[in-house]
Design an enzyme around this catalytic site. Structure first.
Site, PDB file in Angstrom:
ATOM      1  N   HIS A  98       0.755  -1.184  -0.266  1.00 15.87           N
ATOM      2  CA  HIS A  98       0.047  -0.587   0.308  1.00 15.87           C
ATOM      3  C   HIS A  98       1.247   1.627   0.360  1.00 15.87           C
ATOM      4  O   HIS A  98       1.718   1.364   0.742  1.00 15.87           O
ATOM      5  CB  HIS A  98      -1.381   0.039   0.971  1.00 15.87           C
ATOM      6  N   HIS A 143      12.136  -0.213 -12.827  1.00 14.02           N
ATOM      7  CA  HIS A 143      11.531  -2.001 -13.114  1.00 14.02           C
ATOM      8  C   HIS A 143      11.479  -2.269 -12.076  1.00 14.02           C
ATOM      9  O   HIS A 143      12.628  -2.525 -11.330  1.00 14.02           O
ATOM     10  CB  HIS A 143      12.111  -2.431 -13.599  1.00 14.02           C
TER      11      HIS A 143
END
Ligand code: JB2
Length: 212
Positions: free
Chosen positions: A136, A145
């Protein structure tokens, strides 16, 4: 919803993306790659080099996916495709979990069994690779990436073009700078400066990168 797309790149990353596009019900019209790539990839033909992109766009092909693992090159080719008028749709594998409050920028790819958690934002052209879990309130930067199997706890910030190497773990609240590289299997318990390279458990500086 993906319909007909051209894929830029024809290597390992493109292969995975072709399957993800098809799993979403999309059609890969073909691939655009460097001259040394000529063989079809998973049945998708090579259409030529970047010089064919304007003609493809003129043929009403309006969506491109940048399937290149190198972060700086992916960013550059993404901007080029947008300047030619291509939209950069998301690719989200059907087995990925995307929180309803997650936000994805243009050209983001979320691979099989990855998780993008509550109130997390993923900027344009970033990759959340296979089975990576981004929890979260994370912020994943432009063309970053997150490699396969990474685990990012809550409120992590990853800068533009940073690479979080395969299987790395980042503790809550960590900041990773732009263009940083985190080596495979690292455990990151302290912030990582821009363009730094770190590795190990706990992760320590490996060397500074001269330029990017
Ligand atoms: O300027 C370019 C260009 N430069 C390289 N224009 C276009 N259209 N394509 C370009 N390419 C293409 O990138 C090459 O023709 C080749 O098809 C591809 C690079 O393939 P490679 O297999 O070396 O890397 P990758 O980017 O597909 O995958 C890497 O990153 C992934 C995230 C690998 O490390 C994978 O293992 C990894 N999963």
């Amino acid at each position: 919803m993906l319909l007909r797309v051209v894929i830029i790149g024809a290597g390992g990353h493109a292969k995975v993306i072709i399957e993800a596009v098809r799993a979403q019900g999309g059609e890969v019209v073909g691939l655009v790659a460097q001259a040394n790539d000529s063989a079809p990839v998973l049945g998708a033909p090579i259409l030529g080099g970047d010089e064919v992109l304007p003609a493809l766009r003129a043929q009403s092909l309006d969506a491109a996916i940048i399937a290149i693992g190198n972060n700086a090159l992916r960013e550059r080719l993404g901007r080029k495709a947008q300047s030619l008028g291509f939209a950069l749709p998301h690719v989200v594998h059907p087995t990925a979990f995307l929180s309803p409050s997650a936000r994805l920028g243009a050209g983001v790819v979320v691979m099989a069994r990855a998780v993008v958690g509550t109130d997390t934002s993923v900027a344009d052209l970033a990759i959340i690779n296979t089975a990576a879990a981004v929890d979260h309130d994370n912020s994943i930067g432009l063309a970053a990436h997150i490699a396969p199997g990474c685990a990012l706890a809550g409120t992590v910030r990853v800068g533009a073009r940073a690479l979080v190497g395969v299987g790395s773990a980042l503790r809550p609240g960590i900041r990773v700078g732009a263009d940083a590289i985190i080596g495979a299997g690292s455990t990151v318990v302290a912030d990582v400066p821009d363009a730094a390279m770190v590795g190990g458990a706990p992760a320590r500086p490996l060397r500074r990168r001269d330029s990017l």
